[in-house]
Scaffold this motif. Sequence first.
Motif, PDB file in Angstrom:
ATOM      1  N   ASN A 113       0.823  -1.197   0.000  1.00  0.00           N
ATOM      2  CA  ASN A 113       0.000   0.000   0.000  1.00  0.00           C
ATOM      3  C   ASN A 113       0.862   1.253   0.000  1.00  0.00           C
ATOM      4  O   ASN A 113       1.954   1.288   0.575  1.00  0.00           O
ATOM      5  N   PHE A 114       0.347   2.292  -0.625  1.00  0.00           N
ATOM      6  CA  PHE A 114       1.062   3.556  -0.698  1.00  0.00           C
ATOM      7  C   PHE A 114       1.043   4.252   0.666  1.00  0.00           C
ATOM      8  O   PHE A 114       0.022   4.292   1.352  1.00  0.00           O
ATOM      9  N   LYS A 115       2.202   4.801   1.031  1.00  0.00           N
ATOM     10  CA  LYS A 115       2.318   5.590   2.247  1.00  0.00           C
ATOM     11  C   LYS A 115       3.118   6.845   1.931  1.00  0.00           C
ATOM     12  O   LYS A 115       4.154   6.774   1.265  1.00  0.00           O
ATOM     13  N   ASP A 116       2.635   7.959   2.420  1.00  0.00           N
ATOM     14  CA  ASP A 116       3.306   9.236   2.198  1.00  0.00           C
ATOM     15  C   ASP A 116       4.430   9.385   3.225  1.00  0.00           C
ATOM     16  O   ASP A 116       4.265   9.973   4.289  1.00  0.00           O
ATOM     17  N   GLU A 117       5.563   8.821   2.876  1.00  0.00           N
ATOM     18  CA  GLU A 117       6.704   8.842   3.770  1.00  0.00           C
ATOM     19  C   GLU A 117       7.987   9.014   2.978  1.00  0.00           C
ATOM     20  O   GLU A 117       8.044   8.708   1.779  1.00  0.00           O
ATOM     21  N   GLU A 118       9.011   9.489   3.644  1.00  0.00           N
ATOM     22  CA  GLU A 118      10.299   9.684   2.992  1.00  0.00           C
ATOM     23  C   GLU A 118      11.019   8.352   2.846  1.00  0.00           C
ATOM     24  O   GLU A 118      10.900   7.467   3.683  1.00  0.00           O
ATOM     25  N   ASN A 119      11.776   8.254   1.732  1.00  0.00           N
ATOM     26  CA  ASN A 119      12.582   7.059   1.461  1.00  0.00           C
ATOM     27  C   ASN A 119      11.729   5.784   1.532  1.00  0.00           C
ATOM     28  O   ASN A 119      12.070   4.813   2.193  1.00  0.00           O
ATOM     29  N   ALA A 120      10.578   5.832   0.863  1.00  0.00           N
ATOM     30  CA  ALA A 120       9.647   4.701   0.891  1.00  0.00           C
ATOM     31  C   ALA A 120      10.204   3.539   0.079  1.00  0.00           C
ATOM     32  O   ALA A 120      10.910   3.710  -0.921  1.00  0.00           O
ATOM     33  N   PHE A 121       9.888   2.349   0.516  1.00  0.00           N
ATOM     34  CA  PHE A 121      10.246   1.119  -0.186  1.00  0.00           C
ATOM     35  C   PHE A 121       8.939   0.444  -0.609  1.00  0.00           C
ATOM     36  O   PHE A 121       8.083   0.138   0.219  1.00  0.00           O
ATOM     37  N   THR A 122       8.777   0.224  -1.915  1.00  0.00           N
ATOM     38  CA  THR A 122       7.556  -0.371  -2.447  1.00  0.00           C
ATOM     39  C   THR A 122       7.897  -1.619  -3.256  1.00  0.00           C
ATOM     40  O   THR A 122       9.024  -1.770  -3.751  1.00  0.00           O
ATOM     41  N   TYR A 123       6.907  -2.465  -3.401  1.00  0.00           N
ATOM     42  CA  TYR A 123       7.090  -3.707  -4.148  1.00  0.00           C
ATOM     43  C   TYR A 123       5.733  -4.187  -4.631  1.00  0.00           C
ATOM     44  O   TYR A 123       4.671  -3.781  -4.131  1.00  0.00           O
ATOM     45  N   ALA A 124       5.764  -5.075  -5.600  1.00  0.00           N
ATOM     46  CA  ALA A 124       4.550  -5.714  -6.114  1.00  0.00           C
ATOM     47  C   ALA A 124       4.955  -6.964  -6.865  1.00  0.00           C
ATOM     48  O   ALA A 124       6.060  -7.058  -7.436  1.00  0.00           O
ATOM     49  N   ALA A 125       4.064  -7.943  -6.866  1.00  0.00           N
ATOM     50  CA  ALA A 125       4.271  -9.194  -7.597  1.00  0.00           C
ATOM     51  C   ALA A 125       2.945  -9.584  -8.235  1.00  0.00           C
ATOM     52  O   ALA A 125       1.879  -9.428  -7.627  1.00  0.00           O
ATOM     53  N   LYS A 126       3.007 -10.106  -9.455  1.00  0.00           N
ATOM     54  CA  LYS A 126       1.795 -10.406 -10.206  1.00  0.00           C
ATOM     55  C   LYS A 126       1.947 -11.726 -10.958  1.00  0.00           C
ATOM     56  O   LYS A 126       3.022 -12.029 -11.500  1.00  0.00           O
ATOM     57  N   PHE A 127       0.844 -12.462 -10.969  1.00  0.00           N
ATOM     58  CA  PHE A 127       0.769 -13.710 -11.721  1.00  0.00           C
ATOM     59  C   PHE A 127      -0.392 -13.603 -12.702  1.00  0.00           C
ATOM     60  O   PHE A 127      -1.485 -13.163 -12.351  1.00  0.00           O
ATOM     61  N   LYS A 128      -0.162 -14.016 -13.950  1.00  0.00           N
ATOM     62  CA  LYS A 128      -1.203 -13.965 -14.968  1.00  0.00           C
ATOM     63  C   LYS A 128      -1.007 -15.113 -15.947  1.00  0.00           C
ATOM     64  O   LYS A 128       0.119 -15.376 -16.386  1.00  0.00           O
ATOM     65  N   GLY A 129      -2.091 -15.776 -16.275  1.00  0.00           N
ATOM     66  CA  GLY A 129      -1.979 -16.896 -17.190  1.00  0.00           C
ATOM     67  C   GLY A 129      -3.304 -17.236 -17.842  1.00  0.00           C
ATOM     68  O   GLY A 129      -4.373 -16.801 -17.399  1.00  0.00           O
ATOM     69  N   TYR A 130      -3.243 -18.018 -18.921  1.00  0.00           N
ATOM     70  CA  TYR A 130      -4.450 -18.457 -19.616  1.00  0.00           C
ATOM     71  C   TYR A 130      -4.180 -19.763 -20.366  1.00  0.00           C
ATOM     72  O   TYR A 130      -3.029 -20.132 -20.644  1.00  0.00           O
ATOM     73  N   ILE A 131      -5.269 -20.430 -20.703  1.00  0.00           N
ATOM     74  CA  ILE A 131      -5.249 -21.628 -21.543  1.00  0.00           C
ATOM     75  C   ILE A 131      -6.234 -21.385 -22.679  1.00  0.00           C
ATOM     76  O   ILE A 131      -7.397 -21.053 -22.438  1.00  0.00           O
ATOM     77  N   PHE A 132      -5.769 -21.571 -23.913  1.00  0.00           N
ATOM     78  CA  PHE A 132      -6.559 -21.240 -25.092  1.00  0.00           C
ATOM     79  C   PHE A 132      -6.628 -22.437 -26.039  1.00  0.00           C
ATOM     80  O   PHE A 132      -5.663 -23.192 -26.185  1.00  0.00           O
ATOM     81  N   ASN A 133      -7.782 -22.576 -26.688  1.00  0.00           N
ATOM     82  CA  ASN A 133      -7.931 -23.575 -27.755  1.00  0.00           C
ATOM     83  C   ASN A 133      -9.016 -23.131 -28.711  1.00  0.00           C
ATOM     84  O   ASN A 133      -9.844 -22.272 -28.379  1.00  0.00           O
ATOM     85  N   ASN A 134      -9.031 -23.709 -29.920  1.00  0.00           N
ATOM     86  CA  ASN A 134     -10.070 -23.404 -30.893  1.00  0.00           C
ATOM     87  C   ASN A 134     -10.777 -24.681 -31.320  1.00  0.00           C
ATOM     88  O   ASN A 134     -10.552 -25.753 -30.735  1.00  0.00           O
TER      89      ASN A 134
END
Length: 615
Positions: free
Chosen positions: A270-291
Amino acid sequence: MNLKYTIALLTLLTVFYFVPASAQTKKTTTTKKQPAKTTQKPAAKTKAPAKGTTAQKASAKNLGDAASKVPAADTTKKGGQNNPVNNNSSLAEEIVVTTSYKPVLAEAVKIRRNPDLEDKTPYKAPLNYTPLDKKLAQDNNIRQLEAMKRPAEQDSAQLNNFAKVGFGSMKTTFAEGYFGNGPDEALQVGGYVKHLAQSGGSIDKQNDSRQEVGVFGKSINAENTLTGRLNYKRHQTYFYGIDQNNPPVDFNPAKQTFNTFGAEGEIAKNFKDEENAFTYAAKFKGYIFNNAFSAKESNVVVSGFLNKTVKQFYAGLSASLDLGTQKDVLYSNNNSIIRANPYIKFQGDNYKIDAGINIAKEFGVSDRFFIFPAAKLEFQVVPKYVRLFAEAKGDINRASIKDFTETNPFLGENINLINSVDKLDITLGLKGTLAPGLGFKAAVYRNSIKNLPLFVSNFATTFNKYQVIYDNGDTRVSGFNGELDFKASEDVNVYGRVEFKDYKMASEAQPWNLPKFILTAGTSIHINDKVDINGSLMFRGSTQDPLLVTGSTAENPIYTKIASFADLSGGVTYKVNKQLSVFAQANNILNATSKTWVYYPNYGFNIFGGIGYAF
């Protein structure tokens, strides 16, 4: 005898009445005024009044002894004693009171008010002191205003679900539904369903059907925010495109169906209004497709970033792992890319600078290594109004069966898959606000693309299906993008986007089926609490397909031209009450006989409508 007593009594009363009155009005001889240096000697002893009857004593007592003691000016007489204070000889006054003072009744008229003889003490309540336990604030600095909490909208606060159903002229069936758990800011859970199906009347099997189902969730914790999504998409159509001038005999269009299962999850600080802030995020995304045939594709992308702020600049690293597999009758490929993007960003009052590089490595069907620039600059030309921006970047674009068929659903089997490369994309432009409510963005760009993918007809081999080819070499694309958004008021919004492109091909004669000019515009108007209107316009420039027209030769080829067209659409919604609404939508109002792909005309004028219900 009685007469004698009576005469004696009258004589006595006469004496008592006239003698005091005569003594009261009798004036004594006054002395001359003494020099200023002499002082008065205390009065000599007052002679007692002559003895009288009991009635005289009672009268003097009742009329007030205090008043009788006041010396009268006309009853004093001279004395010859010396002043004890001053040795100089002087005379003192001697006051002689001959009788007591007797007030007359007329003087009582002067008293107009009786005195208040009651002894009243005013009541004074006890004082209670309660000191405030509050620190005294200094007034020499302006305090920061507290943000006002936005009041909850009554409609959205009470109604969390919405559903729409409708029917139309081209056997159109339409349905949408959205569901949520309510206005809980820390936890959001919901889902949605969509359906749209149409059938053209003039061409056999000109059918198109799309369905989508999904659920999502979002949880905001003290430190992190978690989001997730699951969805399923289905698209069904037919290969209905034929040459209307030379229709085949006993033509039976083949059916095509695309199915996609997708999942997505993310965790972010979460965002915090502070000096020398340390931020991070990780994301997973995937799909399976066929016709409907043998094509299958799966893809998983894991990405994230780390960022550390230090005063006016911050440094970070973003990275991603893109794993993909693609299968069809003639191939089974592993097409994967790993990326890393270290960067440093500077930000001031009038500028913002992003400096970094994009490192990309292919593995699987291709094995290449690239280092691209990743830089961006923004500068305030006119503070708070106009910003100048410039960007230079590059990347690898993974060839995907799913992405290609979403652009052109009439592709055949065994699509040729080659990753294209944006070697260098340079953009320069302006963006900002020209007037209140009027925002704009304008940019010129020049891109260098290796192996640009193109969709071309393959009718000689597959009758009415398309294939993917590539412009072998470096294609140069120059152009201009312009965007305008005008919000005249809270009830009127108009927007538009225009794009010009110029292609310098490496090996192909033309940028097949790629328009050089596209204009999109729209508006939304809130008439009142009951009526809303929307409209959209899309103008697409002409394109060319490598299919040779009748009469052309190899020396003088004449390619098939797809004419430009305009598609105008509009709709209206009427809100009956808080829950019930009625809507109508008209598409291709100009009834243009347009085509996006050769032999595949678009739908003509059609209209559909229905009702919506909130609960």
